[in-house]
Design a protein around this motif. Structure first.
Motif, short mmCIF file in Angstrom:
data_model
loop_
_atom_site.label_atom_id
_atom_site.label_comp_id
_atom_site.label_asym_id
_atom_site.label_seq_id
_atom_site.Cartn_x
_atom_site.Cartn_y
_atom_site.Cartn_z
N GLU A 359 -2.11 51.35 1.97
CA GLU A 359 -0.88 52.08 2.27
C GLU A 359 0.14 51.09 2.82
O GLU A 359 -0.10 49.88 2.86
CB GLU A 359 -1.17 53.19 3.29
CG GLU A 359 -2.33 54.09 2.93
CD GLU A 359 -2.10 54.88 1.65
OE1 GLU A 359 -0.93 55.11 1.29
OE2 GLU A 359 -3.10 55.25 1.00
N ALA A 430 -3.68 61.11 15.39
CA ALA A 430 -3.84 61.52 13.99
C ALA A 430 -4.95 62.55 13.83
O ALA A 430 -4.82 63.52 13.07
CB ALA A 430 -4.10 60.31 13.11
N ALA A 433 -3.91 65.98 15.01
CA ALA A 433 -2.97 66.61 14.09
C ALA A 433 -3.66 67.35 12.95
O ALA A 433 -3.08 68.25 12.34
CB ALA A 433 -2.00 65.57 13.53
N VAL A 434 -4.92 66.97 12.66
CA VAL A 434 -5.63 67.61 11.54
C VAL A 434 -6.84 68.40 12.02
O VAL A 434 -7.72 68.75 11.22
CB VAL A 434 -6.06 66.56 10.49
CG1 VAL A 434 -4.85 65.84 9.92
CG2 VAL A 434 -7.06 65.56 11.07
N ALA A 453 -9.20 67.14 5.19
CA ALA A 453 -7.93 66.66 5.76
C ALA A 453 -7.76 65.16 5.63
O ALA A 453 -6.88 64.58 6.25
CB ALA A 453 -7.83 67.07 7.23
N ARG A 454 -8.57 64.52 4.80
CA ARG A 454 -8.55 63.05 4.73
C ARG A 454 -7.17 62.51 4.38
O ARG A 454 -6.67 61.59 5.04
CB ARG A 454 -9.56 62.56 3.69
CG ARG A 454 -9.72 61.04 3.67
CD ARG A 454 -10.53 60.56 2.49
NE ARG A 454 -9.78 60.72 1.24
CZ ARG A 454 -10.25 60.35 0.05
NH1 ARG A 454 -11.47 59.86 -0.05
NH2 ARG A 454 -9.52 60.50 -1.04
N GLU A 455 -6.54 63.04 3.35
CA GLU A 455 -5.24 62.50 2.92
C GLU A 455 -4.18 62.69 3.99
O GLU A 455 -3.39 61.78 4.27
CB GLU A 455 -4.80 63.17 1.61
CG GLU A 455 -5.79 63.03 0.46
CD GLU A 455 -6.07 61.58 0.12
OE1 GLU A 455 -5.14 60.74 0.26
OE2 GLU A 455 -7.21 61.26 -0.26
N GLU A 456 -4.18 63.88 4.61
CA GLU A 456 -3.20 64.12 5.67
C GLU A 456 -3.46 63.20 6.86
O GLU A 456 -2.52 62.68 7.47
CB GLU A 456 -3.29 65.59 6.12
CG GLU A 456 -2.27 65.95 7.20
CD GLU A 456 -2.41 67.37 7.70
OE1 GLU A 456 -1.72 67.71 8.68
OE2 GLU A 456 -3.23 68.13 7.12
N PHE A 457 -4.73 62.98 7.16
CA PHE A 457 -5.09 62.09 8.26
C PHE A 457 -4.60 60.67 8.00
O PHE A 457 -3.99 60.04 8.88
CB PHE A 457 -6.60 62.11 8.46
CG PHE A 457 -7.10 61.17 9.53
CD1 PHE A 457 -6.97 61.47 10.87
CD2 PHE A 457 -7.71 59.96 9.17
CE1 PHE A 457 -7.42 60.60 11.85
CE2 PHE A 457 -8.16 59.09 10.14
CZ PHE A 457 -8.02 59.41 11.48
N ASP A 459 -2.16 59.76 6.08
CA ASP A 459 -0.69 59.77 6.19
C ASP A 459 -0.26 59.65 7.64
O ASP A 459 0.68 58.90 7.97
CB ASP A 459 -0.11 61.05 5.57
CG ASP A 459 -0.19 61.06 4.06
OD1 ASP A 459 -0.41 59.98 3.46
OD2 ASP A 459 -0.07 62.15 3.46
N GLN A 460 -0.93 60.40 8.51
CA GLN A 460 -0.61 60.35 9.94
C GLN A 460 -0.89 58.94 10.50
O GLN A 460 -0.07 58.37 11.24
CB GLN A 460 -1.45 61.39 10.69
CG GLN A 460 -1.08 62.83 10.41
CD GLN A 460 0.15 63.27 11.18
OE1 GLN A 460 0.59 62.61 12.12
NE2 GLN A 460 0.73 64.40 10.79
N ARG A 463 1.68 56.39 9.33
CA ARG A 463 2.96 56.58 10.00
C ARG A 463 2.93 56.06 11.43
O ARG A 463 3.85 55.32 11.86
CB ARG A 463 3.33 58.07 10.01
CG ARG A 463 4.63 58.37 10.76
CD ARG A 463 4.89 59.86 10.87
NE ARG A 463 3.82 60.56 11.56
CZ ARG A 463 3.69 60.59 12.88
NH1 ARG A 463 4.53 59.93 13.66
NH2 ARG A 463 2.69 61.26 13.45
#
Length: 470
Positions: A359, A430, A433-434, A453-457, A459-460, A463
Motif C-alpha cells: 500500500e 485500526a 475501528a473494525v 474486516a481485513r480490507e477495512e483494517f 485501509d485504516q 492511513r
C-alpha cells in the motif's frame, strides 16, 4: 545497593511490599521469550523470598483468560509482560475482590489505575527500547531482596528477555536495559563484547552461520551453501578442526577479525547498503555461567530456544529452563527448537514465494492457516530483511486465529520509530475501528480483528501510518 533504575524504584518497592504479604501468588505471563524470562525471574525471586507461587501462561490476556485466572481464586496475581494494556478489565476484577493485581509490564497502559503497577512508560521510559518485560520483573526481583539475598544473577535472564524482544536491534541494549547489563557484568553472570551479530555463533558450523544469515544478505554467501564454503576456504585460516567445521565461538580473536573483515569487503563489493553492513557488528551478550557451545551461552540463541517452547504450548519447558533445569527440559526444548526452525523456514519461504501486497505506507501478507498465529510475527520480522521487502515501510502479517478472527502482527524498524511510527497506536486504533482490539510497542505490535474486516483494517492502518510518518 542502589536500584539499577531509580525512576522505577518506588513502584518496584510497592509491588514487592504487596507480594510479601500475599498468602500465595499466581504468576501470569506471556508466552514469548520475554514473557518466559519475566516469569522465570519473578518465580525465582518469590522462591528466594519464601513466597509461595504458581505460574500460568497465555497467548493474550483477554476476557476468557482473566475469567480463568479469577476462577482459581488467587490472593494476588502477578502479571508479567502483559497486564498494563488490559488494566481496564483487570480493574473490574479487583473492584469485585476477585484478586489483587500486581503488574510488571512494559506495554502501553490502559486508562485505569491500580496501586501496584511497575511500567517504564509510567515514568517516561521507552518500553520498546529501554526496558523489557523481563527487565521490569528484574527490578521487582531486586526490590524483593532481603537479608543475604542478591538477585543480580537474574540480570542474565533479563538480558535474554530484552534481546528476545528485539530491544538490541540498533546494535546494543540501551537505557535502563544497559543499567541491568552493568549489574550482570558486575555479578559475573554476563559478558559483553563487540562481535559478529549473526544468529548461531555458538552452535552453527561456520558455513551454516553464513548461509543462513538472513538479516544481512550478502550475495554469493547468504542462502548459498556452496558460496559460503568457497568464501571460508578462501580465507587465511583453517575453518575446520579435524575435518569438522568449527563454530564462530571456537575461533580465536584474530581469526574472527579475518572473517569479519572479509565479510565486510564482500558486502561492500556486492553493493550491500552501508546500514546493513554496519549491522554485521554489534554488542553481543554472553551468559558466563552457561556451557560454551550451547544455545544457552548466547542471549540471542537462548531467547530463540525459549520461543520454541511456549509458542507450541510447552511453557512448562521454557519456565523450567529459566529456573535452571539443564537436563530433561533442555533436551525437550532442543527438540521443539528443531521443529520451530523448520516452521520458521517454511513460513519465510512461503512469504518469499508469495510476496507481499504493498500500500502507500505499509506492506502486508495474509498467511491464513499456512503459518501458525503464534509465530507469524517472528516470520514477519524475518521477512523484513529479505529481498523484495521494503525496509522503509512497516510490514503487517495476518494469520488465522479461529473461524471468525485473524491474528495480526506488525513490525517496523527503530529508524521508522524515530520518524514518528508508533505501531501500538496504529494497531489499537485500526483494530478498534473494525470491532477488534490491539496494542503493543511502537516498533512491534499486534491485534485481533474479524477476518471479514481485513480490507477495512488495512485501509485504516495505511492511513494512520501515513499520518504518523507525514
Amino acid at each position: 545497593m542502589d536500584p539499577p533504575v531509580p525512576e522505577l524504584a518506588d513502584r518496584a518497592a510497592a509491588c514487592a511490599d504487596r507480594l510479601r504479604t500475599a498468602d500465595e501468588v499466581l504468576v501470569a505471563s506471556h508466552i514469548d521469550a520475554d514473557g518466559l524470562t519475566s516469569a522465570g525471574i519473578a518465580a525465582t525471586a518469590l522462591e528466594r523470598a519464601g513466597i509461595p507461587y504458581e505460574a500460568t501462561f497465555a497467548k493474550q490476556l483477554d476476557g476468557e483468560e482473566l475469567e480463568r485466572i479469577a476462577a482459581a481464586s488467587p490472593d494476588v496475581v502477578l502479571f508479567t509482560d502483559f497486564g498494563s494494556g488490559q488494566l481496564d478489565a483487570i480493574a473490574e476484577y479487583e473492584e469485585k475482590g476477585a484478586f489483587t493485581p500486581v503488574i510488571c509490564d512494559h506495554h502501553q497502559p490502559a486508562e485505569a489505575e491500580t496501586a501496584f503497577h511497575c511500567n517504564p512508560l509510567l515514568e517516561g521510559l521507552n518500553g520498546a527500547s529501554e526496558l523489557s518485560g523481563a527487565g521490569t520483573s528484574y527490578l521487582l526481583a531486586r526490590a524483593l531482596e532481603g537479608d543475604g539475598t542478591d538477585n543480580r544473577d537474574l540480570a542474565a535472564l533479563a538480558v535474554v528477555g530484552a534481546v528476545g524482544d528485539m530491544q538490541a536491534s540498533d546494535g546494543e541494549l540501551a537505557g535502563a536495559n544497559a543499567a541491568i547489563v552493568e549489574e550482570g557484568v558486575a555479578r559475573g553472570v554476563l559478558d559483553t563484547s563487540p562481535d559478529l551479530t549473526l544468529y548461531g555463533t555458538q552452535t552453527r558450523p561456520l558455513p551454516k552461520l553464513l548461509e543462513y544469515a538472513s538479516d544481512v544478505a550478502i550475495p554469493g554467501i547468504s542462502n548459498d551453501a556452496n558460496g559460503a564454503v568457497r568464501f571460508l576456504d578462501g580465507l587465511d585460516l583453517d575453518p575446520r578442526n579435524g575435518g569438522e567445521w568449527r563454530c564462530w565461538a571456537e575461533l580465536a580473536d584474530e581469526e574472527k577479525r579475518t572473517v569479519a573483515s572479509a565479510l565486510v569487503q564482500r558486502a561492500v563489493s556486492r553493493g550491500v547498503p552501508a546500514d546493513r553492513i554496519d549491522a554485521l557488528i554489534g554488542t553481543t551478550y554472553t551468559l558466563c555461567r552457561e556451557e560454551p557451545g550451547t544455545e544457552l551461552r548466547d542471549a540471542s540463541e537462548f531467547s530463540t530456544l525459549l520461543n520454541a517452547t511456549a509458542r507450541y504450548d510447552r511453557a512448562d519447558v521454557g519456565l523450567a529452563i529459566c529456573l535452571g533445569d539443564r537436563s530433561d527440559a533442555l533436551e525437550e526444548a532442543r527438540r521443539l527448537l528443531r521443529s520451530h526452525r523448520h516452521n520458521l523456514s517454511e513460513g519465510l519461504r512461503w512469504v518469499k514465494e508469495t510476496g507481499v501486497e504493498s500500500e502507500a505506507n505499509v506492506q502486508w501478507f495474509d498467511a491464513g492457516d499456512r503459518i501458525p498465529e503464534t509465530i507469524v510475527g517472528i516470520v514477519a520480522g524475518m521477512a523484513a530483511g529479505s529481498d523484495g521487502i521494503d525496509r522503509g515501510k512497516p510490514i503487517v502479517a495476518f494469520a488465522e486465529k479461529n473461524a471468525d478472527d485473524a491474528k495480526v502482527s506488525a513490525r517496523g524498524t527503530h529508524a521508522l520509530v524515530r520518524r514518528g511510527l508508533n505501531l501500538s497506536v496504529v494497531m489499537g486504533t485500526a483494530a478498534s475501528a473494525v470491532g477488534g482490539e490491539g496494542g503493543g510497542h511502537d516498533v512491534a505490535a499486534g491485534a485481533t480483528v474479524p477476518k471479514a474486516a481485513r480490507e477495512e483494517f488495512i485501509d485504516q492502518v495505511d492511513r494512520i501510518v501515513g499520518d504518523q510518518l507525514g
